[in-house]
Design a protein around this motif. Structure first.
Motif, mmCIF file in Angstrom:
data_model
loop_
_atom_site.group_PDB
_atom_site.id
_atom_site.type_symbol
_atom_site.label_atom_id
_atom_site.label_comp_id
_atom_site.label_asym_id
_atom_site.label_seq_id
_atom_site.Cartn_x
_atom_site.Cartn_y
_atom_site.Cartn_z
ATOM 1 N N THR A 48 2.785 -1.185 -5.384
ATOM 2 C CA THR A 48 4.027 -1.737 -4.848
ATOM 3 C C THR A 48 4.897 -0.623 -4.267
ATOM 4 O O THR A 48 5.442 -0.757 -3.165
ATOM 5 C CB THR A 48 4.795 -2.498 -5.951
ATOM 6 O OG1 THR A 48 3.968 -3.566 -6.420
ATOM 7 C CG2 THR A 48 6.108 -3.051 -5.444
ATOM 8 N N GLN A 50 3.846 2.287 -3.205
ATOM 9 C CA GLN A 50 3.151 2.814 -2.025
ATOM 10 C C GLN A 50 3.481 1.981 -0.789
ATOM 11 O O GLN A 50 3.791 2.513 0.274
ATOM 12 C CB GLN A 50 1.648 2.815 -2.279
ATOM 13 C CG GLN A 50 0.826 3.337 -1.125
ATOM 14 C CD GLN A 50 -0.666 3.244 -1.399
ATOM 15 O OE1 GLN A 50 -1.129 2.326 -2.079
ATOM 16 N NE2 GLN A 50 -1.413 4.190 -0.869
ATOM 17 N N LYS A 51 3.444 0.670 -0.942
ATOM 18 C CA LYS A 51 3.753 -0.209 0.181
ATOM 19 C C LYS A 51 5.201 -0.043 0.607
ATOM 20 O O LYS A 51 5.506 0.035 1.799
ATOM 21 C CB LYS A 51 3.463 -1.659 -0.165
ATOM 22 C CG LYS A 51 3.749 -2.598 1.014
ATOM 23 C CD LYS A 51 3.351 -3.999 0.759
ATOM 24 C CE LYS A 51 3.618 -4.939 1.915
ATOM 25 N NZ LYS A 51 4.523 -4.568 2.947
ATOM 26 N N ALA A 52 6.104 0.016 -0.358
ATOM 27 C CA ALA A 52 7.525 0.152 -0.034
ATOM 28 C C ALA A 52 7.792 1.460 0.705
ATOM 29 O O ALA A 52 8.510 1.468 1.715
ATOM 30 C CB ALA A 52 8.367 0.075 -1.301
ATOM 31 N N TYR A 53 7.222 2.560 0.227
ATOM 32 C CA TYR A 53 7.410 3.848 0.910
ATOM 33 C C TYR A 53 6.803 3.807 2.312
ATOM 34 O O TYR A 53 7.372 4.346 3.264
ATOM 35 C CB TYR A 53 6.782 4.995 0.110
ATOM 36 C CG TYR A 53 7.532 5.337 -1.156
ATOM 37 C CD1 TYR A 53 8.914 5.502 -1.166
ATOM 38 C CD2 TYR A 53 6.849 5.532 -2.345
ATOM 39 C CE1 TYR A 53 9.587 5.831 -2.333
ATOM 40 C CE2 TYR A 53 7.515 5.861 -3.521
ATOM 41 C CZ TYR A 53 8.888 6.007 -3.503
ATOM 42 O OH TYR A 53 9.555 6.337 -4.656
ATOM 43 N N GLY A 54 5.651 3.182 2.439
ATOM 44 C CA GLY A 54 5.031 3.062 3.764
ATOM 45 C C GLY A 54 5.885 2.244 4.708
ATOM 46 O O GLY A 54 6.037 2.602 5.889
ATOM 47 N N ASP A 55 6.471 1.152 4.211
ATOM 48 C CA ASP A 55 7.338 0.318 5.044
ATOM 49 C C ASP A 55 8.567 1.083 5.499
ATOM 50 O O ASP A 55 8.987 1.001 6.655
ATOM 51 C CB ASP A 55 7.746 -0.953 4.286
ATOM 52 C CG ASP A 55 6.596 -1.920 4.090
ATOM 53 O OD1 ASP A 55 5.525 -1.745 4.727
ATOM 54 O OD2 ASP A 55 6.756 -2.852 3.261
ATOM 55 N N VAL A 56 9.171 1.841 4.591
ATOM 56 C CA VAL A 56 10.360 2.638 4.954
ATOM 57 C C VAL A 56 9.981 3.701 5.975
ATOM 58 O O VAL A 56 10.700 3.929 6.961
ATOM 59 C CB VAL A 56 10.996 3.272 3.693
ATOM 60 C CG1 VAL A 56 12.062 4.298 4.087
ATOM 61 C CG2 VAL A 56 11.591 2.197 2.802
ATOM 62 N N LYS A 58 7.506 3.634 8.183
ATOM 63 C CA LYS A 58 7.276 2.973 9.476
ATOM 64 C C LYS A 58 8.591 2.638 10.152
ATOM 65 O O LYS A 58 8.754 2.835 11.367
ATOM 66 C CB LYS A 58 6.464 1.700 9.275
ATOM 67 C CG LYS A 58 5.008 1.940 8.974
ATOM 68 C CD LYS A 58 4.295 0.610 8.734
ATOM 69 C CE LYS A 58 2.913 0.829 8.175
ATOM 70 N NZ LYS A 58 2.245 -0.443 7.848
ATOM 71 N N SER A 59 9.539 2.134 9.371
ATOM 72 C CA SER A 59 10.839 1.782 9.912
ATOM 73 C C SER A 59 11.539 3.014 10.475
ATOM 74 O O SER A 59 12.117 2.977 11.560
ATOM 75 C CB SER A 59 11.686 1.139 8.839
ATOM 76 O OG SER A 59 12.981 0.848 9.323
ATOM 77 N N GLU A 60 11.495 4.118 9.733
ATOM 78 C CA GLU A 60 12.115 5.364 10.200
ATOM 79 C C GLU A 60 11.450 5.865 11.479
ATOM 80 O O GLU A 60 12.139 6.320 12.393
ATOM 81 C CB GLU A 60 12.023 6.426 9.112
ATOM 82 C CG GLU A 60 13.002 6.241 7.978
ATOM 83 C CD GLU A 60 14.438 6.440 8.411
ATOM 84 O OE1 GLU A 60 14.743 7.392 9.166
ATOM 85 O OE2 GLU A 60 15.274 5.590 8.026
ATOM 86 N N GLU A 62 9.878 4.099 13.732
ATOM 87 C CA GLU A 62 10.181 3.207 14.847
ATOM 88 C C GLU A 62 11.589 3.427 15.372
ATOM 89 O O GLU A 62 11.871 3.150 16.536
ATOM 90 C CB GLU A 62 9.998 1.754 14.409
ATOM 91 C CG GLU A 62 8.543 1.385 14.184
ATOM 92 C CD GLU A 62 8.366 0.025 13.540
ATOM 93 O OE1 GLU A 62 9.382 -0.649 13.213
ATOM 94 O OE2 GLU A 62 7.202 -0.371 13.343
#
Length: 64
Positions: A48, A50-56, A58-60, A62
């Motif tokens: 969980t 790992q996914k959250a850090y990856g999402d953040v 990606k957002s940064e 972009e």
């Protein structure tokens, strides 16, 4: 059913009738099962995160 009965592979055993070796192995098996459950829960938490850090990340990326 008594608390003193354990079931292994569908067969019931009186705990007090087990040999000391069988009791020791049962205790080890219970410990290992507990550790596997603990590690599975820890793995779920880490996945969980790992996914959250990856999402953040990606957002940064972009936003750059």
């Amino acid at each position: 059913m008594s608390d003193n009965v354990i079931t292994i592979d569908g067969k019931e055993y009186e705990y007090d009738s087990l040999t000391d070796t069988a009791k020791a192995n049962l205790q080890s098996l219970q410990f290992v099962q507990g550790e596997l459950n603990r590690l599975a829960a820890q793995s779920a938490v880490l996945k969980t995160a790992q996914k959250a850090y990856g999402d953040v990340l990606k957002s940064e990326l972009e936003n750059d």
